[in-house]
Design a protein around this motif. Structure first.
Motif, short mmCIF file in Angstrom:
data_model
loop_
_atom_site.label_atom_id
_atom_site.label_comp_id
_atom_site.label_asym_id
_atom_site.label_seq_id
_atom_site.Cartn_x
_atom_site.Cartn_y
_atom_site.Cartn_z
N VAL A 1 43.70 37.28 28.49
CA VAL A 1 42.40 36.77 28.89
C VAL A 1 42.60 35.97 30.18
CG1 VAL A 1 40.44 35.34 28.28
CG2 VAL A 1 41.63 36.66 26.50
N PRO A 2 42.03 36.42 31.30
CA PRO A 2 42.22 35.69 32.56
C PRO A 2 41.74 34.25 32.45
CG PRO A 2 41.24 37.85 32.94
CD PRO A 2 41.21 37.63 31.46
N GLY A 3 42.49 33.33 33.11
CA GLY A 3 42.11 31.94 33.12
C GLY A 3 41.00 31.67 34.13
N PRO A 4 40.46 30.46 34.12
CA PRO A 4 39.38 30.10 35.05
C PRO A 4 39.82 30.30 36.49
CG PRO A 4 39.64 28.43 33.34
CD PRO A 4 40.80 29.35 33.21
N GLY A 5 39.00 30.99 37.26
CA GLY A 5 39.29 31.20 38.67
C GLY A 5 40.36 32.23 38.95
N GLU A 6 40.88 32.86 37.92
CA GLU A 6 41.95 33.86 38.11
C GLU A 6 41.31 35.22 38.33
OE1 GLU A 6 46.17 35.12 36.02
OE2 GLU A 6 44.63 34.11 34.86
N ASP A 7 41.47 35.75 39.55
CA ASP A 7 40.81 37.00 39.90
C ASP A 7 41.56 38.22 39.39
OD1 ASP A 7 38.76 35.67 41.24
OD2 ASP A 7 39.93 35.57 43.09
N TYR A 8 42.90 38.21 39.54
CA TYR A 8 43.69 39.38 39.18
C TYR A 8 44.86 38.98 38.28
CZ TYR A 8 41.05 41.52 42.93
OH TYR A 8 40.02 41.98 43.70
N TYR A 9 45.26 39.89 37.42
CA TYR A 9 46.37 39.60 36.52
C TYR A 9 47.19 40.86 36.30
CZ TYR A 9 43.71 41.99 32.86
OH TYR A 9 43.02 42.93 32.13
N ILE A 10 48.44 40.67 35.89
CA ILE A 10 49.32 41.75 35.45
C ILE A 10 50.04 41.26 34.20
CG2 ILE A 10 51.35 43.17 35.99
CD1 ILE A 10 50.65 42.88 38.95
N THR A 11 50.03 42.04 33.15
CA THR A 11 50.82 41.71 31.96
C THR A 11 51.83 42.83 31.71
OG1 THR A 11 49.34 42.82 30.38
CG2 THR A 11 48.85 40.52 30.92
#
Length: 643
Positions: free
Chosen positions: A48-58
């Motif tokens: 689940v992306p955090g506040p203000g986090e636009d992009y993620y990779i897991t």
């Protein structure tokens, strides 16, 4: 990723977007030696992306691996499709001594393109009877790959996009693959094999030989290298199965051999641990008996399978709702007439299967679509065939409470006609019977105590399968009929597609019908509804067909140059659009073979985005759904008939 050049160590995986601020990491071990245990099941990481986090990779957990094993790095990201992601795998002890010295490196690196969540293609699934209850089939897809059973082999294809389609690997095992599921990077394969043949006694039929069902659970995180995670062996022939969430339910059946002096109860075997469930006897009368074993297993972990066994008749039909499993077992009299059906209800609660109730109805079931559960009630439609000449037939509908007590019934429907198809939809039942005309019945089941016939429509021909278009329209697939030359009966004609309007339940009407081919035509859908592909949103209906009685044409024998004139044939798949006002629109035909009675017939059709895949035992043809006359490619399945 090939780890044959890796040294034993702890390894770090990093995946970093080249043009975005997004990085994922994971740690795993490479061990020395040879694996003696199964590769552990690892569950996909949810993020689940955090506040203000636009992009993620897991990165999904990799688990401990051994030198030389193939390792696939998987994960998820919302990085836009097509953008590069740099993936690096290196040992934790890697320490460069200088900017110009790379040090002692063990690992790998590569750049891959993000597929992104938006890049996941839409694709068809199995034509299941009940929403939320998956059924095993001979073909499955995850939107990128296709898994197909043909002969004694499982073929794994990189199927999408079509221009890159190719066979990437095959699976073979002892026995014959029958059915399978694909779920969350796992392939669940059912294989049957004969056992005990060496113990057959001198007199035929006195040996304790029987079928065994093997349940093989593979990891397909890397589809090109399926890895066996679990194997469960169950005594008895494979009868049926369902997958509800992560819980697999399966039923095997083993005939009771009265002549054998070594009667054994069915068992489950996994990793040298055998369980023999207690056998329940419901006290029913029958002319033949079998041990039916119902098992449950959580395919997401290593929890041992559980099972119960019960003594039933030898001809069972399985229906499964999200909460209950039902068996309908034919109970023929001493003359062989199936005048009654025994019903058994079992509750499903994760890995627990528990007996609930039993009951009996007059008549026999035609298939699993003769059963349906709705608002806590079981509804059952049966055919009754009384002995004597001329044969006397009629149909019944029964409604049961949760203890299989009859609450309501409609009997003696369509005297002297045989029920061909049924479809329960909410508080209605649609039924097709046939003798000389095709009565299409609408039956109201909203009152479990007082069901009643609302309307009837009579047409030539009959439907073997009914499929909902929406709440007020029904599609029928069956055969056209024509009067015979004597005028005292009918002969079968071509394949008939019908669209019924049931918005006025007391006056159902036929919107449109189409007849394909002539005498001798058939479709896999007649006997197996999983062969039917329909998607209302895509305006797509695909019907596997063998068409006979086509215009006269020149034939040539395969083993000589002899030619002769004969009615033409075609095997393939007919593609239609369906409109509730206009009816059917013919979009074209995918041809697999012409003018041959030996060409294998098309058994399934699926789609991924705008590519149609039609499967016969010897090939899969990829066709452009926007232009059916355009075939992308053909992939051979190297089919050889099992004898």
């Amino acid at each position: 990723m090939d780890t044959s050049t890796f040294r034993p160590d702890e390894y770090l995986v990093t995946a970093s977007a080249v043009t975005r601020n997004a990085t994922g990491t994971a740690i795993f071990n490479i061990l020395s030696g040879v694996r003696t245990e199964k590769i552990p099941i690892t569950k996909r990481t949810k993020y689940v992306p955090g506040p203000g986090e636009d992009y993620y990779i897991t990165i999904d957990p990799v688990g401990d691996r051994y030198v030389g094993e193939m390792v696939t790095i998987t994960g998820s990201t919302n990085v836009p499709p097509g953008e590069d992601i740099l993936v690096q795998v290196y040992s934790a002890s890697f320490q460069p001594t200088d900017k110009s010295d790379s040090g002692e490196f063990s690992g790998a690196s590569a750049t891959t393109a993000s597929s992104g969540s938006a890049a996941v293609p839409e694709y068809s699934t199995t034509n299941n009877q009940v929403a939320g209850v998956d059924e095993a089939d001979i073909i499955k897809t995850d939107g990128t790959n296709i898994y197909a059973i043909s002969g004694n082999t499982v073929y794994i294809l990189r199927a999408y996009p079509a221009q890159d389609a190719r066979l990437i690997t095959t699976l073979t095992t002892n026995g014959t693959p029958i059915d399978m599921y694909v779920d969350n990077d796992q392939l669940v394969l059912f294989v049957t094999e004969s056992v005990g043949l060496e113990d057959i006694c001198e007199y035929a039929g006195t040996g304790d030989s029987y079928k065994r069902t093997r349940i093989l659970i593979y990891s397909i995180t890397d589809p090109s290298h399926p890895m066996l995670r679990r194997e469960i062996d169950a005594d008895g022939d494979y009868l049926n199965s369902r997958l509800i969430g992560q819980f697999l339910y399966f039923i095997t059946t083993k005939p009771v051999n009265y002549l054998s002096g070594n009667i054994t109860f069915p068992s489950l075997l996994e990793e040298n641990q055998m369980i023999t469930p207690e056998v329940y006897n419901f006290g029913q009368n029958n002319t033949k008996f079998s041990y039916d074993m119902a098992g449950a297993v959580d395919i997401s972990d290593e929890t041992p399978a559980t099972a119960i066994t019960f003594l039933t008749g030898s001809d069972s039909i399985v229906y499964v709702s999200p909460q209950n499993l039902y068996l309908g077992v034919s109970a023929p009299d001493m003359n062989g007439y199936a005048d009654k059906t025994n019903l058994y209800a079992f509750s499903l609660d994760n890995e627990t299967i528990q007996y609930k109730a039993s009951g009996t109805v007059n008549g026999s079931l035609i298939n699993q679509y003769s059963l349906d559960e709705y608002n806590g009630n079981l509804r059952v439609a049966t055919n009754v065939r009384l002995p004597g000449y001329p044969v006397h037939r009629y149909s019944n509908v029964f409604i049961f409470d949760d203890q299989l007590n009859v609450t309501g019934r409609v009997e003696h429907i369509a005297p002297d006609e045989m029920m061909h198809s049924t479809r329960f939809m909410g508080d209605r039942l649609y039924m097709v019977t046939f003798q000389q005309l095709d009565p299409f019945f609408v039956i109201n089941l909203s009152d479990p105590v007082n069901p009643k016939i609302l309307g009837e429509l009579k047409l030539p021909g009959f439907s073997d399968y009914l499929h909902p278009f929406d709440d007020t329209h029904i599609i029928g697939i069956g055969q056209d009929t024509l009067p015979n030359s004597r005028g005292d009966g009918n002969v079968s004609g071509g394949i008939k597609l019908s669209l019924f309007n049931v918005s006025e339940v007391t006056k159902p009407t036929l919107i449109n019908s189409i007849v394909l081919g002539g005498a001798g035509s058939s479709s896999e859908v007649f006997t197996d509804p999983k062969a039917f592909l329909f998607d209302r949103q895509k305006n797509l209906l695909v019907l596997p067909v063998f068409l006979g009685g086509l215009p006269m044409t020149l034939w040539k024998t395969q083993d000589s140059n002899v030619t002769f004139m004969q009615n033409g044939t075609m095997t393939g798949a007919s593609v239609f659009g369906v409109d509730p006002v206009q009816g059917f629109t013919n979009k074209g035909t995918v041809i697999h073979g012409e003018n041959s009675y030996s060409e294998p017939q098309v058994e399934r059709a699926i789609y991924i985005n705008d590519t149609l895949y039609t499967m016969s035992p010897d090939q899969i043809i990829l066709t452009d759904l926007s232009n059916i006359s355009h075939q992308f490619t053909k992939i051979s399945l190297n089919y050889s008939k099992i004898t």
